[in-house]
Design an enzyme around this catalytic site. Structure first.
Site, PDB file in Angstrom:
ATOM      1  N   SER A  79     -22.577  62.937  46.284  1.00 19.58           N
ATOM      2  CA  SER A  79     -21.285  62.830  45.601  1.00 19.58           C
ATOM      3  C   SER A  79     -20.932  61.378  45.275  1.00 19.58           C
ATOM      4  O   SER A  79     -20.357  61.091  44.216  1.00 19.58           O
ATOM      5  CB  SER A  79     -20.184  63.471  46.446  1.00 19.58           C
ATOM      6  OG  SER A  79     -20.105  62.858  47.718  1.00 19.58           O
ATOM      7  N   ALA A 105     -24.998  57.242  51.483  1.00 12.67           N
ATOM      8  CA  ALA A 105     -25.648  57.408  52.791  1.00 12.67           C
ATOM      9  C   ALA A 105     -24.764  58.297  53.653  1.00 12.67           C
ATOM     10  O   ALA A 105     -23.563  58.436  53.397  1.00 12.67           O
ATOM     11  CB  ALA A 105     -25.859  56.053  53.475  1.00 12.67           C
ATOM     12  N   GLY A 155     -28.576  63.953  53.364  1.00 13.39           N
ATOM     13  CA  GLY A 155     -27.615  65.051  53.373  1.00 13.39           C
ATOM     14  C   GLY A 155     -27.733  65.891  52.116  1.00 13.39           C
ATOM     15  O   GLY A 155     -27.521  67.104  52.128  1.00 13.39           O
ATOM     16  N   GLY A 156     -28.113  65.241  51.028  1.00 14.41           N
ATOM     17  CA  GLY A 156     -28.301  65.949  49.755  1.00 14.41           C
ATOM     18  C   GLY A 156     -29.742  66.363  49.526  1.00 14.41           C
ATOM     19  O   GLY A 156     -30.078  66.888  48.458  1.00 14.41           O
ATOM     20  N   GLU A 163     -35.425  59.178  47.276  1.00 17.47           N
ATOM     21  CA  GLU A 163     -34.522  58.034  47.474  1.00 17.47           C
ATOM     22  C   GLU A 163     -35.251  56.888  48.165  1.00 17.47           C
ATOM     23  O   GLU A 163     -35.138  55.727  47.763  1.00 17.47           O
ATOM     24  CB  GLU A 163     -33.308  58.470  48.300  1.00 17.47           C
ATOM     25  CG  GLU A 163     -32.366  59.383  47.532  1.00 17.47           C
ATOM     26  CD  GLU A 163     -31.299  60.014  48.391  1.00 17.47           C
ATOM     27  OE1 GLU A 163     -30.267  60.394  47.826  1.00 17.47           O
ATOM     28  OE2 GLU A 163     -31.494  60.155  49.616  1.00 17.47           O
ATOM     29  N   LYS A 201     -18.449  56.765  57.225  1.00 17.62           N
ATOM     30  CA  LYS A 201     -19.913  56.730  57.371  1.00 17.62           C
ATOM     31  C   LYS A 201     -20.376  55.600  58.303  1.00 17.62           C
ATOM     32  O   LYS A 201     -21.557  55.523  58.639  1.00 17.62           O
ATOM     33  CB  LYS A 201     -20.569  56.552  55.986  1.00 17.62           C
ATOM     34  CG  LYS A 201     -20.169  57.587  54.940  1.00 17.62           C
ATOM     35  CD  LYS A 201     -20.777  58.921  55.206  1.00 17.62           C
ATOM     36  CE  LYS A 201     -20.491  59.969  54.157  1.00 17.62           C
ATOM     37  NZ  LYS A 201     -21.235  59.839  52.925  1.00 17.62           N
TER      38      LYS A 201
HETATM   39  C1  5RP Z   1     -28.750  62.526  49.461  1.00 19.91           C
HETATM   40  C2  5RP Z   1     -28.188  61.427  50.273  1.00 19.91           C
HETATM   41  C3  5RP Z   1     -26.748  61.070  50.041  1.00 19.91           C
HETATM   42  O1  5RP Z   1     -26.698  59.762  49.594  1.00 19.91           O
HETATM   43  C4  5RP Z   1     -25.979  61.225  51.319  1.00 19.91           C
HETATM   44  O2  5RP Z   1     -26.150  62.539  51.799  1.00 19.91           O
HETATM   45  C5  5RP Z   1     -24.499  60.921  51.117  1.00 19.91           C
HETATM   46  O3  5RP Z   1     -23.935  61.901  50.310  1.00 19.91           O
HETATM   47  P1  5RP Z   1     -22.437  61.810  49.779  1.00 19.91           P
HETATM   48  O4  5RP Z   1     -22.359  60.628  48.891  1.00 19.91           O
HETATM   49  O5  5RP Z   1     -22.237  63.118  49.040  1.00 19.91           O
HETATM   50  O6  5RP Z   1     -21.533  61.687  50.976  1.00 19.91           O
HETATM   51  O7  5RP Z   1     -28.838  60.805  51.073  1.00 19.91           O
HETATM   52  O8  5RP Z   1     -30.066  62.834  49.856  1.00 19.91           O
END
Ligand code: 5RP
Length: 242
Positions: free
Chosen positions: A36, A91, A104-105, A111, A129
């Site tokens: 996001s 992150a 998380g994504g 990445e 975070k």
């Molecule tokens: C995706 C990632 C994202 O950067 C991480 O999960 C943070 O996500 P968000 O910006 O939605 O909080 O590593 O693989």
């Protein structure tokens, strides 16, 4: 964006993303992260560079690629000799030593691959975070070859990790990455005092393609704060100008 105005954390992400995008210059080669916060950055780039004029970008996921294209930003495949001036990414966790948990994504492999090719990696986060050590806030994901996954999961469970196969408990079923692999979300049995050692030990397990532990890859963290400001965090001992 209305959700940026309504949700305090979304607003912080948007603030951090806009601060990071101020580092983008015409002619730069960009690596685009996923999630996001990375999406806020993509939107901010599209605002600053209408039609993607002067921007050469590679995305770390199909999701980011589709968003960029929908906003008129050209995104191309990775080339053999690619190097990037700047990577913009989010992150899940950031320590004061600029170690990260990511994935998380689900885009951790691409990445990390793009981060290694980038001269500067700027990480954009909301204030929640920030953690003293990895594993405080989120699980640590690893990308695993599906064939090997049951063995890897059993091995890690035996070592005391909490192990969850991402998506297994959802209606849509086990999640697959853009590389057609699976993700195990790990809760380490003890606090992570040495992120590099944990990264190396997880990477050494046959069947593990990549981990969401990023050590020595982030150059700067932009943190959106509740008061509307953005804090810049650099590696310990590094002077501010860069
Ligand atoms: C995706 C990632 C994202 O950067 C991480 O999960 C943070 O996500 P968000 O910006 O939605 O909080 O590593 O693989």
């Amino acid at each position: 964006m209305s959700d940026a105005l309504d949700d305090p954390l979304a607003r912080e992400k948007d603030l951090a993303a806009r601060a990071a995008v101020r580092r983008v210059r015409t002619g730069m080669r960009l690596a685009l992260g996923t999630g996001s916060t990375a999406a806020y950055a993509v939107r901010a780039i599209a605002e600053r560079f209408p039609g993607g004029e002067g921007i050469d970008a590679v995305a770390s996921s199909r999701m980011t690629e589709e968003l960029a294209r929908s906003l008129g930003l050209g995104v191309r495949p990775l080339a053999a000799d690619d190097r990037f001036d700047l990577m913009l990414d989010g992150a899940d966790e950031v320590t004061p030593r600029l170690e990260l948990t990511k994935g998380g994504g689900g885009a951790l492999f691409r990445e990390k691959f793009l981060a290694r090719l980038s001269r500067e990696v700027a990480i954009m986060v909301d204030h929640t975070k920030l953690v003293p050590e990895l594993g405080h806030r989120s699980a640590i994901p690893i990308e695993v070859v599906p064939f090997a996954r049951p063995v890897v999961a059993r091995q890690l469970t035996g070592q005391g990790y909490g192990v969850v196969l991402r998506g297994a408990d959802t209606a849509s079923g086990v999640a697959r990455t853009d590389n057609h692999n699976e993700i195990l979300d790990l809760r380490p049995p003890r606090p992570v005092h040495d992120a590099a050692a944990l990264e190396a030990s997880l990477r050494a397990i046959p069947g593990v393609v990549e981990t969401g532990i990023f050590v020595g890859l982030a150059h700067r963290i932009l943190v959106g704060l509740p008061d509307g400001s953005v804090q810049e965090v650099l590696p310990p001992g590094e002077p501010r100008a860069r």
